[in-house]
Motif scaffolding. Structure first.
Motif, PDB file in Angstrom:
ATOM      1  N   ILE A  53       0.777  -0.891   0.240  1.00 24.07           N
ATOM      2  CA  ILE A  53       0.461   0.001  -0.119  1.00 24.07           C
ATOM      3  C   ILE A  53       0.923   1.820  -0.344  1.00 24.07           C
ATOM      4  N   ARG A  54       0.217   2.538  -0.603  1.00 21.65           N
ATOM      5  CA  ARG A  54       1.422   3.791  -0.468  1.00 21.65           C
ATOM      6  C   ARG A  54       0.672   4.782   1.109  1.00 21.65           C
ATOM      7  N   LEU A  55       1.151   4.658   1.604  1.00 16.57           N
ATOM      8  CA  LEU A  55       0.914   6.034   2.492  1.00 16.57           C
ATOM      9  C   LEU A  55       1.163   7.201   2.667  1.00 16.57           C
ATOM     10  N   THR A  56       0.770   8.030   2.428  1.00 17.92           N
ATOM     11  CA  THR A  56       1.356   9.842   1.920  1.00 17.92           C
ATOM     12  C   THR A  56       1.526  10.516   3.139  1.00 17.92           C
ATOM     13  N   ALA A  57       2.667  11.355   3.374  1.00 16.59           N
ATOM     14  CA  ALA A  57       2.826  12.483   4.689  1.00 16.59           C
ATOM     15  C   ALA A  57       2.480  13.263   4.626  1.00 16.59           C
ATOM     16  N   PHE A  58       1.429  13.880   3.744  1.00 15.74           N
ATOM     17  CA  PHE A  58       0.512  14.873   3.673  1.00 15.74           C
ATOM     18  C   PHE A  58      -0.630  15.137   4.717  1.00 15.74           C
ATOM     19  N   GLU A  59      -0.019  15.056   5.940  1.00 15.26           N
ATOM     20  CA  GLU A  59      -1.209  15.425   6.886  1.00 15.26           C
ATOM     21  C   GLU A  59      -0.602  16.285   8.150  1.00 15.26           C
ATOM     22  N   ARG A  60      -1.124  16.791   9.153  1.00 21.32           N
ATOM     23  CA  ARG A  60      -1.100  17.624  10.157  1.00 21.32           C
ATOM     24  C   ARG A  60       0.551  16.471  11.624  1.00 21.32           C
ATOM     25  N   LYS A  61       1.265  16.383  11.200  1.00 21.42           N
ATOM     26  CA  LYS A  61       1.783  16.036  12.530  1.00 21.42           C
ATOM     27  C   LYS A  61       1.603  14.710  13.319  1.00 21.42           C
ATOM     28  N   GLU A  62      -0.083  15.813  13.800  1.00 23.46           N
ATOM     29  CA  GLU A  62      -0.326  15.039  15.745  1.00 23.46           C
ATOM     30  C   GLU A  62      -1.430  13.577  14.673  1.00 23.46           C
ATOM     31  N   ARG A  63      -1.528  14.445  13.622  1.00 23.16           N
ATOM     32  CA  ARG A  63      -2.650  13.417  12.615  1.00 23.16           C
ATOM     33  C   ARG A  63      -1.636  12.036  11.603  1.00 23.16           C
ATOM     34  N   CYS A  64      -0.947  12.485  11.894  1.00 24.17           N
ATOM     35  CA  CYS A  64       0.591  11.073  11.625  1.00 24.17           C
ATOM     36  C   CYS A  64       0.837  10.326  12.974  1.00 24.17           C
ATOM     37  N   GLU A  65       1.432  11.376  14.205  1.00 23.57           N
ATOM     38  CA  GLU A  65       1.022  10.365  15.387  1.00 23.57           C
ATOM     39  C   GLU A  65      -0.049   9.357  15.479  1.00 23.57           C
ATOM     40  N   GLU A  66      -1.670   9.938  15.482  1.00 26.28           N
ATOM     41  CA  GLU A  66      -2.594   9.445  15.784  1.00 26.28           C
ATOM     42  C   GLU A  66      -2.644   7.917  14.859  1.00 26.28           C
TER      43      GLU A  66
END
Ligand code: PLP
Length: 409
Positions: free
Chosen positions: A387-400
């Motif tokens: 699968i592909r994940l992208t990091a175009f999100e808020r830092k807190e959302r990535c941590e969650e």
């Protein structure tokens, strides 16, 4: 009676992305209150660098006054932006172009599709697998891909596999191909081609009279020192390559629309009678016929990206996304997952835990962890199992997201 371009109908068979959409829609119906974290997006979230926003405000003011109003602009783009590109994106790497070798575009996608309109419909094409579907889709519309086989591949396409065993680096095809699409840094695998690999492609193209269409949309994310920022860092590339670039991902221009395409004067294509025609004037003529230029406002915004403040703001945004990518990668690796990419792009290519298929892993993340990813199979058969994940999100959302994946895994 108006007859349809029936190549269009072939694309309706290509339903993987609509299948994904259906699954997401049914998730939303079943869990209307779910807090879905979107790690499947190719769109950025951070706002424009203020310097670009300010420059565009000023440009709007210019447009509102007769003395500074701008109507149709030059078809290749304004020199103020072309000069900034030459000075900042090429000169530091020892690459010199004339201003008439740069064409300002309205984002990479249109030119990636349109460039094939100046090339014959029966050229053979080579495409890395996995790859972004836009190269195939636009080639299909031009009648270049043949028919879709049962396994979803196209009969007239030479697939160049990028898999774990070759470190997702495309190997040279054993036969000659007329046109090859290269995307480095790559979406979806997140892998960028180092200099020695790009050299192989340029040499192949010179030996085989192949045209390379190089999608450099993500070049601003390159961190590796041995990875060129432009195909033209390789000797001989201006005879064989077109480079298409964009401010979308580096500077949040996905909604503004601006980038540029390099068509070197030395680049030619053959006619059936054996002559050679320069592609640069052909492309200029095509643009005159089909395009009236990128807006003055967008180009003013793009010019401001090359100011010291603009560069600093871009640098900070890139660090933000890349820190997200690094954090997610490390966390998933600690959970025992195999993760590729995330070094020269904010994209992570994650291997599905056995025995899950790409689609099943995507569904599990969606329904069990409420995380949106993209199944690798959507990018070609070699994407199966990823699968592909992208990091175009808020830092807190990535941590969650990482917490949720941890619970799920
Ligand atoms: N090329 C690649 C590899 C992309 O992933 C995308 C968009 O996600 C594009 C081109 C299109 O970018 P633009 O917004 O410049 O049209």
């Amino acid at each position: 009676m108006a007859l349809l371009n029936e190549h269009f109908l072939k694309l309706s068979d290509n339903s993987l992305f609509s299948e994904i959409e259906k699954k997401v829609n049914s998730f939303k119906v079943i869990y209307p209150k779910a807090d879905l974290i979107n790690l499947g997006t190719e769109d950025v979230i951070l706002p424009l660098p203020t310097t670009a926003a300010d420059a565009m405000q000023q440009a709007i003011n210019d447009m509102g006054k007769e003395s500074t109003f701008h109507g149709y602009g030059p078809i290749r783009g304004y020199n103020f932006l072309i000069d900034a590109i030459l000075k900042n994106d090429y000169a530091p790497y020892g690459i010199q172009f004339e201003s008439n070798e740069i064409f300002i575009n309205d984002g990479a996608k249109c030119d990636i599709g349109n460039i094939s309109n100046i090339l014959r419909h029966d050229n053979t094409i080579g495409i890395t697998d996995p790859t972004h579907p836009m190269y195939i889709n636009s080639s299909t519309l031009s009648g270049r891909t043949g028919d879709m086989e049962k396994d979803g591949s196209w009969s007239n396409v030479i697939y160049i596999p990028c898999r774990e065993s070759n470190h997702f680096i495309p190997e040279l095809p054993s036969q000659r191909v007329d046109i090859v699409y290269l995307c480095s840094p790559n979406n979806p695998t997140g892998i960028a081609l180092p200099k020695n690999e790009l050299k192989k492609w340029v040499n192949y193209a010179i030996e085989n009279d192949t045209l390379l269409i190089c999608d450099s949309t993500y070049k601003a994310y390159i961190q590796s020192t041995d990875t060129p920022h432009s195909i033209y860092e390789i000797k001989g590339a201006r005879k064989v390559a077109i480079e298409i670039c964009s401010f979308s991902k580096s500077a949040g221009f996905t909604g503004i629309r601006c980038g540029y395409t390099v068509v070197p004067q030395e680049l030619t294509a053959a006619t059936l009678s054996g002559g050679r025609v320069q592609l640069n004037p052909m492309w200029e003529q095509y643009q005159k016929i089909r395009y009236n230029g990128t807006s003055y406002i967008s180009q003013k915004g793009a010019e401001a990206l090359y100011s010291p403040e603009g560069k600093e703001q871009i640098r900070k945004n890139i660090i933000y996304y890349m820190n997200n990518a690094r954090m997610i990668k490390k966390a998933l690796e600690n959970m025992g997952l195999k993760v590729y990419g995330g070094k020269d792009t904010p994209y992570l290519w994650v291997k599905a835990p056995r025995p899950l298929s790409s689609m099943k892993f995507f569904e599990k993340l969606l329904f069990d962890a409420q995380i949106l990813s993209t199944p690798g199979i959507a990018y070609g058969s070699e994407g199966e199992g990823f699968i592909r994940l992208t990091a175009f999100e808020r830092k807190e959302r990535c941590e969650e997201a990482v917490q949720r994946i941890y619970k799920y895994v």
